[in-house]
Design a protein around this motif. Structure first.
Motif, PDB file in Angstrom:
ATOM      1  N   ASN A  46       0.854  -1.192   0.000  1.00 41.26           N
ATOM      2  CA  ASN A  46       0.000   0.000   0.000  1.00 41.26           C
ATOM      3  C   ASN A  46       0.887   1.238   0.000  1.00 41.26           C
ATOM      4  O   ASN A  46       0.905   2.010   0.952  1.00 41.26           O
ATOM      5  N   SER A  90       2.146   3.855   2.833  1.00 40.32           N
ATOM      6  CA  SER A  90       3.401   3.443   3.478  1.00 40.32           C
ATOM      7  C   SER A  90       4.613   4.194   2.952  1.00 40.32           C
ATOM      8  O   SER A  90       5.685   4.116   3.541  1.00 40.32           O
ATOM      9  N   ASP A  95      -5.394  -6.831  -3.427  1.00 38.92           N
ATOM     10  CA  ASP A  95      -5.366  -6.630  -1.979  1.00 38.92           C
ATOM     11  C   ASP A  95      -6.744  -6.978  -1.407  1.00 38.92           C
ATOM     12  O   ASP A  95      -7.753  -6.688  -2.038  1.00 38.92           O
ATOM     13  N   GLY A 145      -3.813 -14.604   2.114  1.00 35.54           N
ATOM     14  CA  GLY A 145      -2.984 -15.812   2.173  1.00 35.54           C
ATOM     15  C   GLY A 145      -3.033 -16.682   0.935  1.00 35.54           C
ATOM     16  O   GLY A 145      -2.442 -17.761   0.912  1.00 35.54           O
ATOM     17  N   ASP A 196      -2.273 -15.645  -2.364  1.00 38.76           N
ATOM     18  CA  ASP A 196      -1.557 -15.093  -3.527  1.00 38.76           C
ATOM     19  C   ASP A 196      -0.784 -16.168  -4.288  1.00 38.76           C
ATOM     20  O   ASP A 196      -0.625 -16.082  -5.505  1.00 38.76           O
ATOM     21  N   ARG A 251      -1.720   0.019   7.499  1.00 27.87           N
ATOM     22  CA  ARG A 251      -0.860   1.135   7.892  1.00 27.87           C
ATOM     23  C   ARG A 251      -1.553   2.452   7.586  1.00 27.87           C
ATOM     24  O   ARG A 251      -2.368   2.519   6.669  1.00 27.87           O
ATOM     25  N   HIS A 252      -1.216   3.468   8.361  1.00 27.16           N
ATOM     26  CA  HIS A 252      -1.801   4.797   8.140  1.00 27.16           C
ATOM     27  C   HIS A 252      -0.665   5.792   7.959  1.00 27.16           C
ATOM     28  O   HIS A 252       0.391   5.671   8.597  1.00 27.16           O
ATOM     29  N   SER A 267       1.299   7.143  11.004  1.00 29.61           N
ATOM     30  CA  SER A 267       1.961   6.254  11.975  1.00 29.61           C
ATOM     31  C   SER A 267       3.225   5.725  11.355  1.00 29.61           C
ATOM     32  O   SER A 267       3.393   5.777  10.145  1.00 29.61           O
ATOM     33  N   ASN A 318       4.920   2.025  12.287  1.00 32.03           N
ATOM     34  CA  ASN A 318       5.010   0.896  13.202  1.00 32.03           C
ATOM     35  C   ASN A 318       4.537   1.335  14.594  1.00 32.03           C
ATOM     36  O   ASN A 318       3.512   1.983  14.711  1.00 32.03           O
TER      37      ASN A 318
HETATM   38  N1  LIG Z   1       2.682   5.412   7.269  1.00 34.75           N
HETATM   39  C1  LIG Z   1       3.458   4.349   7.457  1.00 34.75           C
HETATM   40  N2  LIG Z   1       4.434   4.105   6.580  1.00 34.75           N
HETATM   41  C2  LIG Z   1       5.230   3.048   6.761  1.00 34.75           C
HETATM   42  C3  LIG Z   1       5.116   2.189   7.888  1.00 34.75           C
HETATM   43  C4  LIG Z   1       4.061   2.461   8.800  1.00 34.75           C
HETATM   44  O1  LIG Z   1       3.863   1.735   9.793  1.00 34.75           O
HETATM   45  N3  LIG Z   1       3.258   3.539   8.550  1.00 34.75           N
HETATM   46  N4  LIG Z   1       5.949   1.140   8.059  1.00 34.75           N
HETATM   47  C5  LIG Z   1       7.123   1.054   7.209  1.00 34.75           C
HETATM   48  C6  LIG Z   1       7.585  -0.333   7.092  1.00 34.75           C
HETATM   49  S1  LIG Z   1       8.557  -0.928   8.355  1.00 34.75           S
HETATM   50  C7  LIG Z   1       7.307  -1.112   6.013  1.00 34.75           C
HETATM   51  S2  LIG Z   1       7.952  -2.685   5.906  1.00 34.75           S
HETATM   52  C8  LIG Z   1       6.516  -0.609   4.897  1.00 34.75           C
HETATM   53  C9  LIG Z   1       5.446  -1.593   4.388  1.00 34.75           C
HETATM   54  O2  LIG Z   1       4.925  -1.116   3.218  1.00 34.75           O
HETATM   55  P1  LIG Z   1       3.698  -1.801   2.473  1.00 34.75           P
HETATM   56  O3  LIG Z   1       3.949  -3.228   2.254  1.00 34.75           O
HETATM   57  O4  LIG Z   1       3.378  -0.960   1.301  1.00 34.75           O
HETATM   58  O5  LIG Z   1       2.558  -1.563   3.562  1.00 34.75           O
HETATM   59  P2  LIG Z   1       1.333  -2.378   4.135  1.00 34.75           P
HETATM   60  O6  LIG Z   1       0.342  -1.370   4.526  1.00 34.75           O
HETATM   61  O7  LIG Z   1       1.785  -3.317   5.174  1.00 34.75           O
HETATM   62  O8  LIG Z   1       0.794  -3.164   2.876  1.00 34.75           O
HETATM   63  C10 LIG Z   1       0.426  -4.473   2.927  1.00 34.75           C
HETATM   64  C11 LIG Z   1      -0.870  -4.618   2.161  1.00 34.75           C
HETATM   65  O9  LIG Z   1      -1.124  -6.001   2.003  1.00 34.75           O
HETATM   66  C12 LIG Z   1      -2.498  -6.223   2.160  1.00 34.75           C
HETATM   67  N5  LIG Z   1      -2.656  -7.629   2.476  1.00 34.75           N
HETATM   68  C13 LIG Z   1      -2.822  -8.247   3.672  1.00 34.75           C
HETATM   69  N6  LIG Z   1      -2.904  -9.576   3.497  1.00 34.75           N
HETATM   70  C14 LIG Z   1      -2.766  -9.807   2.173  1.00 34.75           C
HETATM   71  C15 LIG Z   1      -2.761 -10.983   1.386  1.00 34.75           C
HETATM   72  O10 LIG Z   1      -2.858 -12.095   1.860  1.00 34.75           O
HETATM   73  N7  LIG Z   1      -2.584 -10.827   0.041  1.00 34.75           N
HETATM   74  C16 LIG Z   1      -2.467  -9.600  -0.541  1.00 34.75           C
HETATM   75  N8  LIG Z   1      -2.315  -9.534  -1.862  1.00 34.75           N
HETATM   76  N9  LIG Z   1      -2.488  -8.476   0.192  1.00 34.75           N
HETATM   77  C17 LIG Z   1      -2.618  -8.585   1.527  1.00 34.75           C
HETATM   78  C18 LIG Z   1      -2.927  -5.253   3.219  1.00 34.75           C
HETATM   79  O11 LIG Z   1      -4.309  -5.017   3.116  1.00 34.75           O
HETATM   80  C19 LIG Z   1      -2.066  -4.044   2.888  1.00 34.75           C
HETATM   81  O12 LIG Z   1      -2.744  -3.149   2.049  1.00 34.75           O
HETATM   82  O13 LIG Z   1       5.893   0.605   5.237  1.00 34.75           O
HETATM   83  C20 LIG Z   1       6.809   1.530   5.813  1.00 34.75           C
HETATM   84  N10 LIG Z   1       6.164   2.812   5.834  1.00 34.75           N
END
Ligand SMILES: Nc1nc2c(c(=O)[nH]1)N[C@H]1C(S)=C(S)[C@@H](COP(=O)(O)OP(=O)(O)OC[C@H]3O[C@@H](n4cnc5c(=O)[nH]c(N)nc54)[C@H](O)[C@@H]3O)O[C@H]1N2
Ligand SMILES: Nc1nc2c(c(=O)[nH]1)N[C@H]1C(S)=C(S)[C@@H](COP(=O)(O)OP(=O)(O)OC[C@H]3O[C@@H](n4cnc5c(=O)[nH]c(N)nc54)[C@H](O)[C@@H]3O)O[C@H]1N2
Ligand code: SF4
Ligand SMILES: [Mo]
Length: 740
Positions: free
Chosen positions: A173, A177, A205, A224, A226, A616-617, A620, A622
């Motif tokens: 996302n 993120s 997603d 789960g 994919d 994630r928002h 935030s 983590n």
């Molecule tokens: N604002 C913000 N930004 C961040 C972070 C944060 O906490 N907040 N954290 C940082 C970190 S450490 C990281 S690693 C990155 C992560 O970055 P991204 O991977 O882009 O972030 P997520 O929101 O975890 O995206 C995972 C997506 O997978 C979807 N999902 C859940 N289960 C499944 C599934 O089984 N299959 C599929 N296809 N989709 C699924 C969720 O709905 C979600 O939309 O973000 C970083 N940036």
């Protein structure tokens, strides 16, 4: 009153690495704004950038070492703290052996120049099999696949978003993120540009996310599953005879084995299991074959699930077989100025040993963090008795947090290197807080390797650190010396390395790395001298590597470029950069083919009625930014999204307090009824749950929320990689008596 000054730096909170401009006067931050001339972010920032000021000024941020006593926390001098750590770790080692001392390193480590330079020596000095990190709740499937297919754990492809015409995003996302294993600040603008040039952005997603919102198409997928979608896509590519390896043709191996394994599956069953219509799967495969500039990208949602290992492997295979690996507009490899795939980082290894209690495979000397609590709680030889945490909050960030809470409470000794007294560090006997991020220099040694453009940017410290404060790297260096032993790396080479590092400092080491990198300044005689010293094999290898396109890069040059140095768009790098023994891309590693049997077995299993996923928002990051008032204000964000059909069946309305239950635990949380999640899926953000007793984060405590990881099951891991299954936990949701 002094004059207002301007400081340029790279924001170190997330992987987007935005350029920011900080106005300051007399040691006070006046404003934080986007740097419009930054070579990567070109004027993008998000609301978290301003939190750098809040972190710096936060009265709850610890400014001196703290010791936990029976009557509460009290300040202690650095000397006393280090001496106590040396004594108590030695005591644990004498009584229980080296492996009784564990390490957990958290996510901010990779956003920290000094920590990146110092953590390796620290780990070698502690010399334990019990090494854990946030990797196994995050990107481990990428690293295992890259190691198996390309020969190096850090040779991970990134989307060439600025030149692609078809971007398929699976389980990421990036709009919220900022992107991950894809440094792409201002991702929405990049997608707007893609759409303006006639391209398409497709999001796969279980939730209609912020990214799905701006996409041309949202394809909901059952959590789960994919792996089944990807097998079906590859099936279509193979069975329609559309395989096109393009320029990679002479450089791959294993295609026949892969074809046979994929064609074994029944496409109708695959489609039924993942919930994406069979016709749409077939047409998506055709789109990928037809479009010369296309890519498939997978991230956290694709990794942290039951078949995360297989999914990431199949994503790379799909890119390769449709001619989109290492090609413009496809999934490409960044070539950063400091390249961890050239010399500094280990190539990685897999399954050299297994964890004591559950028998999970190591990766690169690390064990899956989902088993950390068991390794502390389970009696017997090799049990963990002491823990050193660095920049991590595993109580909130890893599965079954309540169990980990209990485990940490029973340790003989625990030390946390962390600026906060939080859910994890409250269990420590000593907390060692580093100086503020604005008081140190910054260069993204790790994350520049995953940016969508090759850039190099250095930020000097904005403020001097206060007298008596220590940086993370200084704390690590001191512990490295005090905990290092004759065995392992050998104390003498550790001392020599330490001596050099101390003399050079992070800046000197960075300068050396820049000069010897692909874009480095002239080769210097003194680097040759350094290379001859013992314990510096990596450096020797590096100096032997040919310079590719020297641009005279050095720290001095970066100091004169406040907006960074642009080193150009991504370029094809294979087969030159492959590190596999036969210098070919391995399409069908034996471990992966074997794991397919597990997927085949699960294909005909029925899905649980209700499963939990995370989110994630943008305000935030983590678990650790909730002490900034400006980031937590507004309506509470820690709510459980539930589809209207699932809500109606359970008598749940918007705002109903519900009980969310799994095998391992339960939390009470407010429901938010929304058609943005698929039926059968509920969704809760991670990183909340600040109601635990004894933390010192006043704002976060007032906006506590609940921790999703109190419900996520530690026993569910991807058997191939050991990655925690954070998404797809079977749950029950019940309305409680408390009304909206
Ligand atoms: N604002 C913000 N930004 C961040 C972070 C944060 O906490 N907040 N954290 C940082 C970190 S450490 C990281 S690693 C990155 C992560 O970055 P991204 O991977 O882009 O972030 P997520 O929101 O975890 O995206 C995972 C997506 O997978 C979807 N999902 C859940 N289960 C499944 C599934 O089984 N299959 C599929 N296809 N989709 C699924 C969720 O709905 C979600 O939309 O973000 C970083 N940036
Ligand atoms: N259910 C669920 N769980 C998840 C995820 C999910 O999507 N769903 N995402 C996972 C992901 S991708 C990740 S990366 C992990 C993160 O897991 P962790 O890294 O364990 O957790 P963080 O919340 O990032 O905690 C960072 C800690 O570092 C401290 N810190 C911040 N800056 C510094 C610094 O400069 N120096 C030092 N020494 N300490 C610092 C903070 O105070 C905090 O204690 O969480 C994972 N957990
Ligand atoms: S997206 Fe926000 S938190 Fe991430 S680097 Fe940019 S400004 Fe910092
Ligand atoms: Mo992460």
């Amino acid at each position: 009153m002094g004059a207002t000054q301007v400081h340029h730096r790279t924001c170190s909170i997330c992987e987007a690495m935005c350029g920011i401009v900080i106005e300051h006067r007399d040691g006070e931050v006046l404003s934080i704004k986007p740097d419009r001339e930054d070579v990567l972010s070109r004027g993008h920032i998000c609301p978290k950038a301003v939190a750098l000021k809040d972190l710096h000024e936060d009265p709850d941020r610890l400014r001196q070492p703290m010791r936990r006593t029976t009557s509460g926390w009290e300040p202690v001098s650095w000397d006393d703290a280090f001496a106590e750590i040396e004594r108590r770790v030695a005591d644990v080692r004498t009584r229980h052996g080296h492996d009784a001392v564990a390490i957990y390193a958290g996510n901010p480590t990779v956003h920290n120049l000094g920590a990146m330079l110092g953590i390796g020596d620290f780990i070698r000095a502690v010399r334990t099999r019990n090494l854990y990190s946030a990797t196994s709740v995050d990107q481990l499937p990428h690293m295992v696949a890259s190691h198996a297919m390309f020969g190096h754990q850090f040779l991970i492809p990134v989307p060439d978003v600025d030149r692609t015409q078809l971007f398929v995003c699976i389980g990421g996302n990036p709009v919220a993120s900022g992107g991950s294993i894809m440094g792409a600040p201002g991702f929405s603008k990049r997608i707007e540009a893609l759409q303006a040039r006639g391209g398409r952005f497709i999001v796969i997603d279980p939730r209609r996310t912020e990214s799905a919102e701006v996409a041309d198409e949202w394809l909901p997928i059952r959590p789960g599953t994919d792996v089944f979608l990807l097998l079906a896509l590859l099936h279509e590519v193979f069975s329609s005879g559309r395989v096109d390896l393009a320029q990679l043709e002479p450089h791959v191996t294993g295609i026949d084995a892969l074809r046979a394994a994929v064609l074994d599956f029944d496409t109708a069953a695959l489609a039924a299991r993942c919930g994406v219509p069979a016709e749409r799967i077939a047409s998506l495969a055709r789109q990928l074959c037809d479009e010369p500039r296309a890519l498939v990208y997978g991230r956290v949602g694709a990794c942290t699930q039951e078949f995360g290992g297989l999914s990431l492997w199949l994503i790379y295979c799909l890119n390769a077989l449709t001619g989109h690996l290492d090609r413009e507009g496809g999934m490409m490899f960044a070539e950063p100025a400091v390249d961890l795939t050239r010399a500094y980082g280990s190539k990685g290894h897999y399954d050299k040993f297994r964890s004591r209690v559950r028998g999970l495979p190591e990766f690169g000397n690390e064990l899956p963090v989902a088993t950390l609590a068991e390794e502390i709680l389970t009696e017997g030889a090799g049990r963990i008795r002491a823990l050193l945490t660095f920049a991590g909050n595993p109580v909130l960030s890893t599965p079954n947090g309540r169990q980990l809470d209990r485990a940490l409470a029973g340790l003989d000794f625990m030390v946390s290197i962390d600026p906060y007294l939080n859910e994890t560090t409250r269990h420590a006997h000593l907390i060692l807080p580093p100086a503020s991020p604005l008081e140190r220099s910054h260069y993204d040694i790790a994350l520049s390797g995953f940016a969508v453009r090759n850039v190099a940017r250095y930020s000097p410290p904005l403020f001097d650190k206060p007298a008596g404060a220590l940086h993370d790297y200084e704390i690590l260096a001191e512990l490295t010396l005090r905990l290092g032993t004759r065995a392992g790396t050998g104390r003498r080479s550790a001392r020599i390395r330490h001596w050099i590092a101390a003399r050079l400092g992070p800046e000197g080491q960075l300068d050396l790395m820049l000069r010897t990198g692909a874009y480095g300044a002239e080769y210097r005689g003194w680097t040759k001298l350094l290379a001859a010293l013992p314990g510096l094999g990596a450096l020797r290898r590096l100096l032997a590597a040919p310079h590719r396109k020297p641009r005279g890069l050095s720290l001095a040059k970066l100091r004169t470029a406040p907006h960074g140095v642009d080193l150009g768009p991504l370029e094809s790098g294979l087969p030159r950069r492959l590190a596999t023994p036969d210098r070919r891309v391995q399409l069908a590693p034996a471990t992966y083919l074997k794991d397919l049997a597990r997927a085949a077995e699960a294909l005909h299993r029925s899905s649980p009625e209700l499963v939990l996923i995370g989110r994630r928002h943008v305000r935030s990051n983590n678990s650790w930014l909730h002490n900034s008032q400006r980031l937590v204000k507004g309506k509470p964000r820690c709510t459980l999204l539930i589809h209207p059909d699932d809500a109606a069946r359970r008598g749940i309305a918007d705002g109903t307090i519900v009980q969310l239950r799994s095998r391992v635990g339960e939390v009470e949380v407010s429901a938010e009824v929304s058609a943005d999640v698929m039926p059968g899926v509920v969704c809760l953000p991670h990183g909340w749950g600040h109601d635990r007793a004894g933390i010192r984060m006043a704002v976060a405590s007032r906006h506590a929320g609940v921790s999703i990881n109190d419900v996520v099951d530690d026993q569910r891991v991807d058997a191939l990689t050991g990655t925690a299954v954070l998404n797809g936990t079977p749950v029950e949701v019940l309305a409680t008596a408390a009304g909206p």
